[in-house]
Design a protein around this motif. Structure first.
Motif, PDB file in Angstrom:
ATOM      1  N   ASN A  21       0.821  -1.209   0.000  1.00 38.05           N
ATOM      2  CA  ASN A  21       0.000   0.000   0.000  1.00 38.05           C
ATOM      3  C   ASN A  21       0.847   1.247   0.000  1.00 38.05           C
ATOM      4  O   ASN A  21       0.505   2.251  -0.620  1.00 38.05           O
ATOM      5  CB  ASN A  21      -0.930  -0.008   1.216  1.00 38.05           C
ATOM      6  CG  ASN A  21      -2.024  -1.039   1.086  1.00 38.05           C
ATOM      7  OD1 ASN A  21      -2.413  -1.413  -0.018  1.00 38.05           O
ATOM      8  ND2 ASN A  21      -2.513  -1.536   2.221  1.00 38.05           N
TER       9      ASN A  21
ATOM     10  N   THR B 232      -6.863   1.895  -4.430  1.00 36.26           N
ATOM     11  CA  THR B 232      -8.076   2.355  -3.752  1.00 36.26           C
ATOM     12  C   THR B 232      -8.674   1.270  -2.866  1.00 36.26           C
ATOM     13  O   THR B 232      -9.848   1.316  -2.546  1.00 36.26           O
ATOM     14  CB  THR B 232      -9.114   2.787  -4.799  1.00 36.26           C
ATOM     15  OG1 THR B 232      -9.381   1.689  -5.676  1.00 36.26           O
ATOM     16  CG2 THR B 232      -8.604   3.965  -5.605  1.00 36.26           C
ATOM     17  N   LYS B 233      -7.893   0.286  -2.508  1.00 31.30           N
ATOM     18  CA  LYS B 233      -8.384  -0.778  -1.639  1.00 31.30           C
ATOM     19  C   LYS B 233      -8.625  -0.224  -0.247  1.00 31.30           C
ATOM     20  O   LYS B 233      -7.727   0.319   0.376  1.00 31.30           O
ATOM     21  CB  LYS B 233      -7.370  -1.915  -1.587  1.00 31.30           C
ATOM     22  CG  LYS B 233      -7.843  -3.109  -0.761  1.00 31.30           C
ATOM     23  CD  LYS B 233      -6.803  -4.203  -0.771  1.00 31.30           C
ATOM     24  CE  LYS B 233      -7.245  -5.385   0.090  1.00 31.30           C
ATOM     25  NZ  LYS B 233      -6.234  -6.453   0.100  1.00 31.30           N
TER      26      LYS B 233
ATOM     27  N   SER C  78      -8.245   5.725  -0.093  1.00 32.26           N
ATOM     28  CA  SER C  78      -8.980   4.471  -0.024  1.00 32.26           C
ATOM     29  C   SER C  78     -10.138   4.517   0.964  1.00 32.26           C
ATOM     30  O   SER C  78     -11.228   4.015   0.684  1.00 32.26           O
ATOM     31  CB  SER C  78      -8.024   3.337   0.359  1.00 32.26           C
ATOM     32  OG  SER C  78      -7.421   3.616   1.619  1.00 32.26           O
TER      33      SER C  78
END
Length: 732
Positions: free
Chosen positions: A96, A103-104, A172
């Motif tokens: 990340n 965009t998790k 996110s």
């Protein structure tokens, strides 16, 4: 090959000295960027804040041992399921960080984990009582006093919102603009500071940040009913914390708006000085690059309200003002200026209120403003700017107005004034009582940052302070305890403008010509023009100026990331002034900042407040009592100033230095003469005064001779005698 050269290589100490210099340079704030801008990260046990049943921990350990026993003959790389899950979570966190465009959504923390993280970063979020004053009322009798205090304590409720762990969560979890997220990554923002960790979730998506508490508070539609009051140390990233929600709110509203190309005033950011306002404009432009949001810094004569909006009000007085407009060319110039179209307006209170002022007592309303930000709120709500700030606040008539107050120092009187103003405004507009004021405090309230070194130096007299400052100008100067030396660039603060000018002229030739000479020294104060002040600021940021002498005009908000230290040539007027002055160094978590404060006999009654701030700062840094610079015997020996003395000091400064270079009145001339910044003795100053008087007398006599010759020789006898012809240059 010479065998003596080979044998003598091991005896040379040149390499060790070079490495030693490099090690000292790394510790300086100007050596480079810091990897972690956070100020606090206390270690907490893993099990703290988690509720466990009896024997649950033992069962989990037994299961892990059983798994390990079953896989006894397996390879060493095999691990248990719990450890494998931790490893995958760590790998996901690294991915990340490496891919900011992902965009998790991140996993939200539960209340126990939020409480643990907020405590480790010394964050305290409190729900203030809405509709009631914050100050405690104390009565004479004992019983009502106890009951009243318990009631006010029950009204304060502590909250544990979701903290922001990385800037990737803004995209996110809190769904900020993709373009603005790219701007953040391009500027190198990775780890949020404490104030950003606690404030951004509340301002961007409060229902997500508050969790179950959002239903109790009635937070259902974004940030519609939350006002924030944030108190964070200097250099902790407050500017970015209030700019991200402002820019993102405008971008999100413009997506649903039919007129996407137009600009209407949506947010106003108020700062106390022009230097701080221009800095906020630069940061806002970097953040809003490519988003279509227009940011403007307010200037004199700028119009922010369209004349069509005020056409109905001016129609009745058009005939009366026609004659005045013909005689007054300035009114024609102001009316001819176009209206500045902007989404975000950054201004100082005086310029803004002047633009809103009309012929009547009421100010021009601003119905489109939805966000009002007060940077350095304690100064803006101080008696110096209070009327101007409240006038702008009353002009914002939008029912959805949200207010955010930011500062490093904020007293209870400022909190009560802000709460009462919000309550009175909502009552005047007829709004409901479903609103909340949240206070965010980072670290210890009203204290200096813990990553700088404080020094309180007794100089006895004014010449002693000048000699001590001259010692700091030498690059090889060392402190008395030989711990850390102050090296340029650094700031020097004085009490008044005349003292800053005098100190600049006194030190003008102390820097050798080989190092740049007088060009390395400059003075900045409010009497200079805007262009000159901007040039000095740019030269200081570019490294052309090493030592900048100034007043408290640069003590608040201005970010100089390469400053190695601060010198308080004159004692600050208050503890808050000291906190903001020394906060110009050690910015964004950098170490190595040095804060030197000189004090004389006249300053001894006012030093205890500063000594207490230094003691609290060293305690936050974890410094043991044996190594503290402020020992207990010194704190006990210093006198405690009264409330009246503190008030006079805050308003006027030390009485002996109020006049600066000017002659005192009512018999105070001799005392103020001793406070002059000069190394000349009284005899030398008397000779210089006599020399100037002699030159003025000779020029006056020369003018008289010219007038006599032009008048045809009349009055020659009168020119040689009388009071006008006396030579008044030398004093006996």
């Amino acid at each position: 090959m010479d065998i003596l050269k080979i044998l003598s290589r091991s005896t040379k100490q040149k390499n060790k000295s070079v490495t030693g210099k490099d090690d000292t340079l790394v510790k300086l704030p100007s050596a480079g960027t810091s990897a972690n801008p956070q100020l606090y990260h206390d270690a907490t046990p893993e099990g703290r804040g988690k509720k466990r049943k009896r024997g649950e921990e033992k069962v989990e350990e037994d299961q892990e041992h059983e798994d390990e026993a079953l896989n006894f003959f397996a390879a060493k790389s095999t691990v248990s399921k719990s450890k494998a899950q931790k490893k995958t979570l760590a790998e996901d966190a690294q991915t990340n960080l490496q891919s900011p465009s992902s965009t998790k959504p991140s996993k939200l923390l539960d209340e126990a984990e939020c409480r643990q993280m907020l405590r480790s970063h010394r964050l305290k979020v409190t729900l203030l009582p809405s509709g009631k004053t914050i100050e405690k009322k104390v009565k004479k009798s004992k019983r009502p006093k106890v009951s009243k205090i318990t009631q006010t304590k029950d009204e304060y409720k502590q909250l544990y919102p979701q903290p922001l762990t990385t800037f990737d969560d803004l995209r996110s979890t809190y769904h900020i603009s993709g373009r603005m997220a790219e701007n953040l990554t391009q500027q190198g923002y990775k780890i949020p500071t404490e104030v950003q960790m606690g404030s951004l979730p509340l301002l961007l998506h409060p229902e997500t940040a508050l969790g179950d508490a959002a239903d109790e508070l009635g937070v259902t539609d974004g940030r519609s009913n939350i006002d924030l009051l944030s108190i964070a140390p200097t250099g902790s990233g407050k500017t970015l914390a209030f700019l991200i929600p402002v820019v993102n709110g405008i971008v999100q509203r413009r997506r649903n708006d039919a007129q996407k190309g137009g600009h209407s005033l949506d947010a106003i950011i108020i700062a106390p000085t022009k230097e701080l306002a221009s800095q906020i404009v630069n940061e806002a432009k970097k953040l809003s690059l490519g988003t279509g949001v227009k940011v403007i810094g307010m200037r004199k004569g700028m119009k922010i309200v369209d004349s069509q909006d005020a056409a109905e009000e001016e129609s009745s007085s058009e005939e009366e003002d026609e004659d005045d407009d013909e005689d007054n060319p300035k009114s024609k110039k102001l009316s001819a200026q176009p209206v500045a179209r902007a989404d975000i307006l950054v201004t100082t209170p005086g310029i803004m209120l002047h633009a809103l002022s009309t012929n009547t007592k009421e100010h021009t309303p601003l119905p489109t403003v939805r966000t009002l930000v007060f940077d350095e709120a304690d100064v803006l709500l101080d008696p110096l700017f209070r009327d101007q700030t409240l006038g702008i606040w009353e002009s914002c008539t939008n029912q959805e107005l949200r207010v955010a107050l930011w500062s490093a120092t904020m007293g209870s009187n400022i909190e009560s004034l802000a709460s009462s103003t919000i309550q009175a405004r909502r009552a005047r507009l007829g709004l409901d009582d479903n609103y909340h004021i949240i206070r965010l405090v980072v670290g210890l309230k009203d204290s200096a940052i813990p990553n700088i070194t404080h020094r309180l130096t007794y100089a006895a007299t004014e010449p002693g302070k000048l000699l001590a400052l001259r010692q700091l100008l030498h690059p090889t100067a060392k402190s008395a305890d030989a711990t850390q030396s102050l090296r340029p660039p650094f700031l020097v603060f004085t009490q008044t403008i005349p003292r800053a000018i005098a100190l600049h002229s006194e030190l003008l030739y102390d820097i050798p010509a080989e190092a740049g000479g007088s060009s390395r020294l400059a003075v900045l104060h409010s009497d200079l023009s805007d262009t000159v002040r901007e040039q000095i600021m740019s030269r200081f940021r570019n490294g052309e100026i090493w030592i900048l002498i100034t007043t408290d005009i640069l003590s608040r908000g201005v970010d100089f990331r390469g400053i190695n230290g601060v010198v308080n040539y004159d004692v600050p007027n208050s503890g808050a002034a000291y906190i903001h002055r020394v906060g110009r160094t050690g910015r964004a978590g950098r170490d190595g900042g040095v804060a030197v404060t000189f004090y004389t006999k006249e300053d001894i009654p006012y030093v205890k407040n500063i000594a207490n701030i230094i003691t609290a700062s060293e305690k936050q840094a974890g410094k043991p009592a044996s190594e503290a610079s402020m020992q207990k015997w010194l704190l006990d020996a210093l006198p405690t100033p009264s409330k009246e003395e503190k008030k006079k000091l805050k308003m006027y400064g030390v009485e002996a230095r109020r006049g600066g270079l000017e002659k005192g009145k009512e018999g105070m001339g001799k005392g103020k003469a001793r406070m002059q910044i000069s190394t000349k003795s009284g005899y030398e100053r008397r000779l210089e005064h006599n020399r100037k008087g002699a030159i003025q007398g000779s020029r006056r006599r020369e003018r008289q001779r010219v007038e006599i010759h032009q008048g045809g020789g009349e009055g020659e006898s009168g020119a040689t005698g009388g009071e006008d012809s006396e030579w008044g240059g030398i004093e006996e």
